[in-house]
Scaffold this motif. Structure first.
Motif, PDB file in Angstrom:
ATOM      1  N   VAL A  80     -47.407   8.345   4.522  1.00 36.21           N
ATOM      2  CA  VAL A  80     -48.671   8.497   3.617  1.00 36.21           C
ATOM      3  C   VAL A  80     -49.549   9.125   4.335  1.00 36.21           C
ATOM      4  CG1 VAL A  80     -50.226   7.459   2.067  1.00 36.21           C
ATOM      5  CG2 VAL A  80     -47.789   6.569   1.953  1.00 36.21           C
ATOM      6  N   SER A  84     -49.768  12.817   2.358  1.00 38.42           N
ATOM      7  CA  SER A  84     -50.505  12.744   1.068  1.00 38.42           C
ATOM      8  C   SER A  84     -52.031  13.063   1.308  1.00 38.42           C
ATOM      9  CB  SER A  84     -50.496  11.271   0.768  1.00 38.42           C
ATOM     10  OG  SER A  84     -51.281  11.095  -0.606  1.00 38.42           O
ATOM     11  N   THR A 122     -46.217  11.359  -5.458  1.00 43.91           N
ATOM     12  CA  THR A 122     -46.073  11.084  -4.113  1.00 43.91           C
ATOM     13  C   THR A 122     -45.529   9.527  -3.703  1.00 43.91           C
ATOM     14  OG1 THR A 122     -47.988  12.208  -3.589  1.00 43.91           O
ATOM     15  CG2 THR A 122     -47.517  10.516  -2.157  1.00 43.91           C
ATOM     16  N   GLN A 125     -41.654   9.960  -4.454  1.00 38.86           N
ATOM     17  CA  GLN A 125     -41.043  10.397  -3.276  1.00 38.86           C
ATOM     18  C   GLN A 125     -41.055   9.549  -2.119  1.00 38.86           C
ATOM     19  OE1 GLN A 125     -43.648  13.755  -1.975  1.00 38.86           O
ATOM     20  NE2 GLN A 125     -42.563  15.227  -3.333  1.00 38.86           N
TER      21      GLN A 125
END
Length: 136
Positions: A80, A84, A122, A125
């Motif tokens: 993350v 992201s 996100t 995924q």
């Protein structure tokens, strides 16, 4: 433009598939465009009204990705952190969630769509990568 939770809630009811609604919470199913007949992915997203300092309304966008007890949290947080731009990870209850917050004061409700789509994508995924499926 000054938006309120009521403005955002009305917009969300009109534009998205709401699956549950409470006073300061809306749950919706975000559907991704199909790539083929087999690919029908979606992501559960929870919108929460938050009030900062008893006067500033915010919306928190959160999406569960899996159970915290069944994942390598350090690896998930690294992913993350590197992959992201619009969300962070947290544990809420038993679940790992990705979340992002926006102040409602200066938000045009149409500016809500991009952060919602980015967070949902996100989360989808991360869920596939770390939990191997589409459970949420």
């Amino acid at each position: 433009m000054h938006s309120t939770w009521a403005d955002l809630a009305a917009y969300v009811r009109e534009e998205y598939e709401v699956i549950e609604e409470r006073e300061d919470e809306i749950r919706l199913e975000f559907r991704f465009e199909k790539y083929d007949e087999e690919d029908e992915r979606s992501q559960i997203v929870v919108l929460l009204r938050e009030v900062l300092d008893n006067k500033h309304e915010w919306v928190q966008i959160a999406s569960p990705v899996g159970l915290a007890a069944s994942v390598d949290l350090a690896a998930l947080l690294r992913e993350v952190g590197h992959g992201s731009i619009a969300c962070g990870a947290a544990i809420m209850g038993d679940h790992v969630v990705l979340r992002h917050s926006l102040p409602l004061r200066d938000l045009d409700v149409h500016e809500f769509d991009d952060p919602l789509a980015l967070l949902a994508g996100t989360a989808d995924q991360i869920e596939e990568m770390f939990f191997g499926g589409d459970g949420y």
